[in-house]
Scaffold this motif. Sequence first.
Motif, PDB file in Angstrom:
ATOM      1  N   LEU A  67      -2.510  31.737  -1.765  1.00 53.03           N
ATOM      2  CA  LEU A  67      -2.771  32.282  -3.099  1.00 53.03           C
ATOM      3  C   LEU A  67      -3.994  33.188  -3.083  1.00 53.03           C
ATOM      4  N   LEU A  68      -5.014  32.796  -2.353  1.00 47.66           N
ATOM      5  CA  LEU A  68      -6.225  33.609  -2.242  1.00 47.66           C
ATOM      6  C   LEU A  68      -5.934  34.899  -1.479  1.00 47.66           C
ATOM      7  N   GLN A  69      -5.245  34.775  -0.346  1.00 40.73           N
ATOM      8  CA  GLN A  69      -4.954  35.951   0.470  1.00 40.73           C
ATOM      9  C   GLN A  69      -4.048  36.939  -0.242  1.00 40.73           C
ATOM     10  N   ASN A  70      -3.181  36.441  -1.125  1.00 40.68           N
ATOM     11  CA  ASN A  70      -2.280  37.317  -1.883  1.00 40.68           C
ATOM     12  C   ASN A  70      -2.907  37.845  -3.169  1.00 40.68           C
ATOM     13  N   GLY A  71      -4.142  37.468  -3.434  1.00 41.81           N
ATOM     14  CA  GLY A  71      -4.836  37.962  -4.612  1.00 41.81           C
ATOM     15  C   GLY A  71      -4.439  37.272  -5.905  1.00 41.81           C
ATOM     16  N   GLN A  72      -3.747  36.128  -5.819  1.00 41.66           N
ATOM     17  CA  GLN A  72      -3.342  35.419  -7.034  1.00 41.66           C
ATOM     18  C   GLN A  72      -4.481  34.581  -7.609  1.00 41.66           C
ATOM     19  N   ILE A  73      -5.431  34.216  -6.777  1.00 42.25           N
ATOM     20  CA  ILE A  73      -6.673  33.589  -7.220  1.00 42.25           C
ATOM     21  C   ILE A  73      -7.806  34.332  -6.518  1.00 42.25           C
ATOM     22  N   SER A  74      -9.018  34.131  -6.989  1.00 43.66           N
ATOM     23  CA  SER A  74     -10.169  34.793  -6.372  1.00 43.66           C
ATOM     24  C   SER A  74     -11.336  33.818  -6.325  1.00 43.66           C
ATOM     25  N   TYR A  75     -12.331  34.157  -5.516  1.00 44.91           N
ATOM     26  CA  TYR A  75     -13.519  33.320  -5.465  1.00 44.91           C
ATOM     27  C   TYR A  75     -14.266  33.383  -6.789  1.00 44.91           C
ATOM     28  N   ASN A  76     -14.821  32.264  -7.198  1.00 46.62           N
ATOM     29  CA  ASN A  76     -15.633  32.165  -8.404  1.00 46.62           C
ATOM     30  C   ASN A  76     -17.088  32.372  -7.980  1.00 46.62           C
ATOM     31  N   THR A  77     -17.625  33.527  -8.249  1.00 47.75           N
ATOM     32  CA  THR A  77     -19.000  33.814  -7.826  1.00 47.75           C
ATOM     33  C   THR A  77     -20.039  33.055  -8.641  1.00 47.75           C
ATOM     34  N   GLU A  78     -19.609  32.386  -9.715  1.00 45.01           N
ATOM     35  CA  GLU A  78     -20.509  31.569 -10.518  1.00 45.01           C
ATOM     36  C   GLU A  78     -20.514  30.110 -10.065  1.00 45.01           C
ATOM     37  N   SER A  79     -19.719  29.805  -9.047  1.00 41.75           N
ATOM     38  CA  SER A  79     -19.620  28.426  -8.544  1.00 41.75           C
ATOM     39  C   SER A  79     -20.928  28.004  -7.887  1.00 41.75           C
ATOM     40  N   ARG A  80     -21.210  26.717  -7.970  1.00 43.33           N
ATOM     41  CA  ARG A  80     -22.408  26.199  -7.303  1.00 43.33           C
ATOM     42  C   ARG A  80     -22.229  26.190  -5.790  1.00 43.33           C
ATOM     43  N   VAL A  81     -20.991  26.306  -5.345  1.00 46.03           N
ATOM     44  CA  VAL A  81     -20.661  26.313  -3.923  1.00 46.03           C
ATOM     45  C   VAL A  81     -20.032  27.654  -3.583  1.00 46.03           C
ATOM     46  N   ILE A  82     -20.770  28.509  -2.924  1.00 42.61           N
ATOM     47  CA  ILE A  82     -20.214  29.790  -2.498  1.00 42.61           C
ATOM     48  C   ILE A  82     -20.341  29.857  -0.982  1.00 42.61           C
ATOM     49  N   ASN A  83     -19.293  29.389  -0.306  1.00 44.23           N
ATOM     50  CA  ASN A  83     -19.345  29.434   1.150  1.00 44.23           C
ATOM     51  C   ASN A  83     -18.131  30.130   1.746  1.00 44.23           C
ATOM     52  N   TYR A  84     -17.285  30.711   0.921  1.00 40.76           N
ATOM     53  CA  TYR A  84     -16.115  31.446   1.380  1.00 40.76           C
ATOM     54  C   TYR A  84     -15.344  30.648   2.414  1.00 40.76           C
ATOM     55  N   SER A  85     -15.029  29.409   2.065  1.00 41.58           N
ATOM     56  CA  SER A  85     -14.386  28.477   2.980  1.00 41.58           C
ATOM     57  C   SER A  85     -12.989  28.920   3.414  1.00 41.58           C
ATOM     58  N   MET A  86     -12.384  29.816   2.685  1.00 40.55           N
ATOM     59  CA  MET A  86     -11.044  30.297   3.040  1.00 40.55           C
ATOM     60  C   MET A  86     -11.096  31.704   3.617  1.00 40.55           C
ATOM     61  N   GLY A  87     -12.265  32.164   4.015  1.00 44.27           N
ATOM     62  CA  GLY A  87     -12.416  33.503   4.562  1.00 44.27           C
ATOM     63  C   GLY A  87     -13.181  34.395   3.615  1.00 44.27           C
ATOM     64  N   LEU A  88     -13.722  35.457   4.161  1.00 47.38           N
ATOM     65  CA  LEU A  88     -14.497  36.387   3.347  1.00 47.38           C
ATOM     66  C   LEU A  88     -13.610  37.042   2.301  1.00 47.38           C
ATOM     67  N   PRO A  89     -14.171  37.313   1.121  1.00 48.98           N
ATOM     68  CA  PRO A  89     -13.366  37.950   0.078  1.00 48.98           C
ATOM     69  C   PRO A  89     -12.996  39.373   0.481  1.00 48.98           C
ATOM     70  N   GLN A  90     -11.854  39.808  -0.016  1.00 48.06           N
ATOM     71  CA  GLN A  90     -11.436  41.173   0.237  1.00 48.06           C
ATOM     72  C   GLN A  90     -12.198  42.103  -0.684  1.00 48.06           C
ATOM     73  N   VAL A  91     -12.712  43.171  -0.112  1.00 48.87           N
ATOM     74  CA  VAL A  91     -13.475  44.144  -0.891  1.00 48.87           C
ATOM     75  C   VAL A  91     -12.796  45.486  -0.735  1.00 48.87           C
ATOM     76  N   GLU A  92     -12.481  46.114  -1.867  1.00 49.79           N
ATOM     77  CA  GLU A  92     -11.867  47.444  -1.842  1.00 49.79           C
ATOM     78  C   GLU A  92     -12.913  48.474  -1.420  1.00 49.79           C
ATOM     79  N   PRO A  93     -12.570  49.356  -0.495  1.00 50.80           N
ATOM     80  CA  PRO A  93     -13.540  50.375  -0.066  1.00 50.80           C
ATOM     81  C   PRO A  93     -13.868  51.344  -1.209  1.00 50.80           C
ATOM     82  N   GLN A  94     -15.134  51.729  -1.294  1.00 54.43           N
ATOM     83  CA  GLN A  94     -15.594  52.681  -2.299  1.00 54.43           C
ATOM     84  C   GLN A  94     -15.467  54.087  -1.734  1.00 54.43           C
TER      85      GLN A  94
END
Length: 112
Positions: free
Chosen positions: A84-111
Amino acid sequence: MLLKSTTRHVRIYTAEVKNNELVGSDNVLTLDIDPDNEFNWNEDALQQVYRKFDELVESYSGFDLTEYNLRRIGSDLEHLVRSLLQNGQISYNTESRVINYSMGLPQVEPQN
């Protein structure tokens, strides 16, 4: 006896919730998805996890309820959360008390 399966994002208990407490049960499983709120969820993604949980539980119908079988169900659900994360159906919650990207680094669109 209370059995449980705990992965990073999925917890399964042989219990039901009564008065905000887990009470052991021989015929009820309780699912806790993303207890640390590491992800941003929408209803469709949550329902996919619940449907997969129901499907997996049904596939073990007739088998003994063991920690091993609960771990297998939890592991399969953890794989679903990753997809679900890899397909973009869910995303990391940057407001979470736990930010360790346990499922891999978030995808970032190039600027550009």
